[in-house]
Design a protein around this motif. Sequence first.
Motif, PDB file in Angstrom:
ATOM      1  N   LEU A 200       0.862  -1.183   0.000  1.00  0.00           N
ATOM      2  CA  LEU A 200       0.000   0.000   0.000  1.00  0.00           C
ATOM      3  C   LEU A 200       0.898   1.233   0.000  1.00  0.00           C
ATOM      4  N   THR A 201       0.480   2.249  -0.712  1.00  0.00           N
ATOM      5  CA  THR A 201       1.317   3.453  -0.794  1.00  0.00           C
ATOM      6  C   THR A 201       0.818   4.528   0.160  1.00  0.00           C
ATOM      7  N   ALA A 275      -8.087   6.045  -0.026  1.00  0.00           N
ATOM      8  CA  ALA A 275      -7.033   5.325  -0.756  1.00  0.00           C
ATOM      9  C   ALA A 275      -6.924   3.897  -0.227  1.00  0.00           C
ATOM     10  N   ARG A 278      -9.635   1.662  -1.471  1.00  0.00           N
ATOM     11  CA  ARG A 278      -9.465   1.368  -2.898  1.00  0.00           C
ATOM     12  C   ARG A 278      -8.286   0.408  -3.123  1.00  0.00           C
ATOM     13  N   ASP A 279      -7.118   0.778  -2.555  1.00  0.00           N
ATOM     14  CA  ASP A 279      -5.882   0.050  -2.848  1.00  0.00           C
ATOM     15  C   ASP A 279      -5.888  -1.378  -2.317  1.00  0.00           C
ATOM     16  N   TYR A 280      -6.609  -1.584  -1.222  1.00  0.00           N
ATOM     17  CA  TYR A 280      -6.646  -2.922  -0.638  1.00  0.00           C
ATOM     18  C   TYR A 280      -7.160  -3.950  -1.639  1.00  0.00           C
ATOM     19  N   ARG A 282      -7.048  -3.608  -5.021  1.00  0.00           N
ATOM     20  CA  ARG A 282      -6.443  -3.469  -6.354  1.00  0.00           C
ATOM     21  C   ARG A 282      -5.749  -4.746  -6.811  1.00  0.00           C
TER      22      ARG A 282
END
Length: 480
Positions: A200-201, A275, A278-280, A282
């Motif tokens: 994760l960023t 974020a 969402r990113d989890y 992706r």
Amino acid sequence: MEDSAPRPGEKKVVAVVGGGLVGALNACFFAKRGFQVEVYETREDIRCADVVRGRSINLALSHRGRQALKHVGMEEKIVSKGIPMNARMIHALSGKQSPIPYGKKGQYILSVDRANLNKELLTEAETYPNTKLNFDHKLQDWSAETGLMTFARPDGSKTQVRADLIVGCDGAFSAVRKQFLRRSRFNYSQTYIPHGYMELTMPPKHGEFAMKPNYLHIWPRNTFMMIALPNLDKTFTCTLFMPFEEFEKITTGDEVIEFFQKYFPDAIPLIGADALKRDYFRLPAQAMVSVKCSPYHIGDKCVLMGDAAHAVVPFYGQGMNAGFEDCIVFDEIMNRFNEDFGAVLPEYTRVRVPDDHAIADLAMYNYVEMRAHVNSKWFIFRKHVDNLLHLLMPKTIIPLYTMVTFTRTRYHVAVERWHWQDKVINRGLLAGAVGAVFGGSYLLVKNPPNINKLAVAAEKIWNKLAALSTPLSVGTPSQI
Ligand code: FAD
Ligand code: EGU
């Protein structure tokens, strides 16, 4: 059909299969010796691609890896683009952050960008006129008898190429290694751990790093763990480690937030709730595998290096570092045996297998240890005990991570020393305890009136010893 078999008087052809980190570095090592080096890589040229898919975004580069880069004159170039991490920053559940230095001032590790490191190494390899990079070449099969390799091309065609030496640097799922598996007396084991990882960023905050940059940030929560390494663009890459079954339990954005609220609450505002949601989802969580095998060679024809020889779980930050060190070890043996592959390859197996197996075991041991009982308090406590003992006996007691991370002590020797140090510490504790009992009784007999004071003092000593000895007697060897 291409055929690059050497003509008499020409330098031999070395085929490096895999243009990842270890393959690209190894190409430089062989090119430096004057071999005709052909690198074969499945992927397209990552220097031209817009998105580089693949494993972790950044990595911890330490002494062994740096030494290998130095051998091919690449240390400065890579170090200058790395971010020094002088200490860990331990994040407690409360949000409290505690720094624990890696060592003295010059002792730091570097966070480096995997894609950039790979690109720089490929570019360096290409500067040698005797090196050719062949992208879009996927090794399908090869013959241990003839050294003939078959590659699949993206257009569906096949090419065959011969080489004098095949160097398998094609990663944990090595196609080169498949031939080894068909042979007798080849030892092989692979273990998938129950944990997966997800990256994760964490974006910059007001144009600056959202957390202190020169640290390896760690959130130790037993079964769950998160680690964050800084990037040059002021982001952090957070890597969340947890069992696959836990990853699967979380199916909605709200559940992600709920989970982070429970285990990593301080990270939510830093990554950003939206974020995070969402990113989890992706990318699915990625698997981690540990591979051990031996021997690493077949005759004078083929040798395995890097993850192809030894994939390790990432819980010591040593996979790439060990793979880079493989290249130095091989190079040293090439010097000793005059580049005679028939002698070099068996010697490489003899020397390197015990060390690669040792780091594979250590990484797995640390995975089990962290998962079993490492929360933030325990992590801080253990590192302080390590550092204190080192401070008291700097020559006798050297923390294991120091030997692994900041020296080129052979991995198997580091493990032996670690076991030996454990014995010294346990004996020291025993002697201290016995001394306290006898000394205490003696003084007690001699000075009966002081009994109260003595009892208080003895209790203090006892408590200190007990605090020290607890982590040293939990059944498994302690990490000193
Ligand atoms: P790879 O990097 O896997 O490269 C193999 C290459 O071979 C690839 O380019 C692939 O496309 C190519 N290839 C594969 N099959 C074929 C084929 N059939 N034909 C042609 N080419 C082929 N290590 C550290 O030292 N420090 C760290 O902090 C660290 N963190 C990590 C964190 C995570 C989450 C993970 C998973 C690993 C980490 N590692 C770390 C380990 C490190 O990523 C590996 O050890 C390293 O990438 C190994 O390099 P390699 O070149 O041997 O293999
Ligand atoms: C895991 C994933 C802290 C990068 C092991 C330490 C790692 C890294 C530690 C990843 C830990 C663990 C050590 C280094 C490093 C510590 C080390 C682990 C980099 C024992 C990008 N580990 N890692 N040990 O001491 O020696 O700081 O993904 F949490 S660097 Cl698991 Cl030194």
